[in-house]
Design a protein around this motif. Structure first.
Motif, PDB file in Angstrom:
ATOM      1  N   PRO A  24       0.839  -1.201   0.000  1.00 59.58           N
ATOM      2  CA  PRO A  24       0.000   0.000   0.000  1.00 59.58           C
ATOM      3  C   PRO A  24       0.879   1.259   0.000  1.00 59.58           C
ATOM      4  O   PRO A  24       1.905   1.302   0.676  1.00 59.58           O
ATOM      5  N   ALA A  26       1.147   5.700   0.145  1.00 52.42           N
ATOM      6  CA  ALA A  26       0.599   6.799   0.935  1.00 52.42           C
ATOM      7  C   ALA A  26      -0.679   7.371   0.338  1.00 52.42           C
ATOM      8  O   ALA A  26      -1.543   7.863   1.069  1.00 52.42           O
ATOM      9  N   ASP A  27      -0.839   7.302  -0.986  1.00 49.73           N
ATOM     10  CA  ASP A  27      -2.025   7.875  -1.626  1.00 49.73           C
ATOM     11  C   ASP A  27      -3.237   6.942  -1.587  1.00 49.73           C
ATOM     12  O   ASP A  27      -4.278   7.233  -2.163  1.00 49.73           O
ATOM     13  N   GLY A  28      -3.091   5.777  -0.929  1.00 46.56           N
ATOM     14  CA  GLY A  28      -4.201   4.833  -0.830  1.00 46.56           C
ATOM     15  C   GLY A  28      -4.194   3.762  -1.898  1.00 46.56           C
ATOM     16  O   GLY A  28      -4.940   2.791  -1.806  1.00 46.56           O
ATOM     17  N   SER A  29      -3.365   3.905  -2.920  1.00 45.86           N
ATOM     18  CA  SER A  29      -3.275   2.867  -3.952  1.00 45.86           C
ATOM     19  C   SER A  29      -2.373   1.741  -3.455  1.00 45.86           C
ATOM     20  O   SER A  29      -1.681   1.879  -2.451  1.00 45.86           O
ATOM     21  N   THR A  30      -2.411   0.640  -4.165  1.00 39.79           N
ATOM     22  CA  THR A  30      -1.578  -0.510  -3.813  1.00 39.79           C
ATOM     23  C   THR A  30      -0.818  -0.968  -5.041  1.00 39.79           C
ATOM     24  O   THR A  30      -1.398  -1.104  -6.123  1.00 39.79           O
ATOM     25  N   GLU A  90       8.005   6.797  -4.171  1.00 40.81           N
ATOM     26  CA  GLU A  90       7.710   6.861  -2.739  1.00 40.81           C
ATOM     27  C   GLU A  90       8.884   6.328  -1.904  1.00 40.81           C
ATOM     28  O   GLU A  90       9.158   6.837  -0.824  1.00 40.81           O
TER      29      GLU A  90
END
Length: 119
Positions: A24, A26-30, A90
């Motif tokens: 996962p 930080a932006d909520g995507s995986t 990231e």
């Protein structure tokens, strides 16, 4: 009595046994890093080249670490279904984090040991 199985049941078994690495962000995507054997042949061949070059570099005590880190980044991009570049962005310059992500992928992509057949 015949052994009966379906391709769907075999696929499910493989998915459970060789589950991809999901990370996962930080932006909520995986980001999903696929198992080496789930990559297409072209990408699998590229990964193998990087893994071999990393092994050679690791065996050289005077080797520069940068080619190894570059290969790790390339392998992660190739293994990612989508979002590999976003994952690497990231991770940034945290080379220990890069190494840990790569290590988790390597552990997950290793084939299981063959079990002894009952004799």
């Amino acid at each position: 009595m015949a052994n009966i199985f379906t391709l769907a049941s075999l696929r499910e078994e493989i998915e459970n046994e060789f589950a991809p690495v999901a990370i996962p962000l930080a932006d909520g995507s995986t980001v999903v890093l696929r198992n080496l054997l789930r990559l297409d042949k072209k990408d699998r061949d590229k990964v193998q080249v990087h893994l071999k070059s990393m092994k050679v570099e690791a065996e050289d005590d005077d080797a520069d670490l940068e080619p190894v880190l570059t290969s790790m980044r390339e392998v992660i991009k190739l293994a990612a279904e989508t979002g590999g570049v976003k994952l690497l962005r990231e991770i940034g310059d945290d080379e220990l984090l890069l190494q840990r992500v790569f290590q988790r992928w390597m552990e997950a992509t290793q084939p299981g040991e063959a079990s002894n057949s009952p004799a």
